[in-house]
Design an enzyme around this catalytic site. Sequence first.
Site, mmCIF file in Angstrom:
data_model
loop_
_atom_site.group_PDB
_atom_site.id
_atom_site.type_symbol
_atom_site.label_atom_id
_atom_site.label_comp_id
_atom_site.label_asym_id
_atom_site.label_seq_id
_atom_site.Cartn_x
_atom_site.Cartn_y
_atom_site.Cartn_z
ATOM 1 C CB CYS A 171 33.411 16.555 36.364
ATOM 2 S SG CYS A 171 32.280 15.558 37.357
ATOM 3 C CG HIS A 173 36.060 17.998 39.913
ATOM 4 N ND1 HIS A 173 35.511 19.196 39.485
ATOM 5 C CD2 HIS A 173 35.058 17.079 39.875
ATOM 6 C CE1 HIS A 173 34.234 19.012 39.216
ATOM 7 N NE2 HIS A 173 33.928 17.746 39.441
ATOM 8 C CD GLU A 177 38.429 21.356 39.325
ATOM 9 O OE1 GLU A 177 37.179 21.401 39.352
ATOM 10 O OE2 GLU A 177 39.076 20.619 38.554
#
Length: 357
Positions: free
Chosen positions: A223, A327, A329
């Site tokens: 990001c 993102h 994750e």
Amino acid sequence: EVAADRNPIGTPAPKPSEATSVPSGVGGTGSETATGRAGSDEPPHQPTFGPGAARPGSPASMGTQPSYLQAGDSPWSVLRRITSARFRAWYDRAGQRITQRTLKIGISARIFHPEPGSKGLRSKTLQYLEESIAHWVMSRDVLVFMIPTVDTQGLLHPSHIRLHDYAKHLDGLVLQGGADVSPHSYSEVATRHEWQGDRMRDMYELELLHEFVEQGKPILGVCRGCQLINVAFGGTLHQDIATDLPDAIPHVTDTYEHNRHTLTFPEGSSLAQMLGPVDVPIVNSIHHQSVRTLGRDLSVEAVCSEDGVVEAIRYRKAPFVMGLQWHPEFHRAGGPEYLDCTPVLDNFLRAARETRF
């Protein structure tokens, strides 16, 4: 004399107290016996050898070299084999260290600046990382270290540690998300006050990024990290997508990581090769800024299918320097329809292992 006192041939029989003598020169002197000296407890006499004589069973008595050596062996050939064996042992240990030693990955810190008039922790400068990014990297069994800012000129706690030292001892760098990149970092002025960004964090992360690049170690930007990579190589950003690109879809909403869109990969994208065939690559979208002018030696690896906003970039002159605008994750928690970015993480970690020395 009685006949019983004589032997069969007529000679006197030896008395019990007398020992039979051995002729001189046969195993000893005439006064010695096979079991020792007469009238003593001494062991039998052992034959002696001269200074130049070889003892039975010794190498000299069997030839000029030990029997386990090859017929054509010379001191030089033996030395070569010893050296070769020791080199192989060292090579095996080095290979084991390369393939089995746990990787150490650094993650840049988010910075919370003190709030005026606050007390307690809110009156302090805090450095932290978001839990999900740490757990995502650790899911591949590596050690994660948050890299703090350094202040060699500090008045309270001066130190000689530099960001260069972190780049030297860690195997790779992850630039995590967070506050906007300041327009001052790419020589522009913020068009709105709330888009000032975090100039202090920019300076810290730009130095950190360049230290890892100079040492040839891999970098993965997430990001904000993607935008910072672009700025680090001379690129610029859209300060606000909705303002600069009014036809673009919303790239940030109140739904946060559940806001999503699909990707398109340009021809020759290395990211597409990492991910393999994907029917509909869906990623989350949590950003209001994005790449505008591409930095030098960077290539676009993915764009938003709906509006063409840059979603991934790569630095071509390094083994692995890549930025993802989404993102990864958060993807597993978002659902199975989200793009599996594990191959990106694995490629990053493989580069870390290959460039660790």
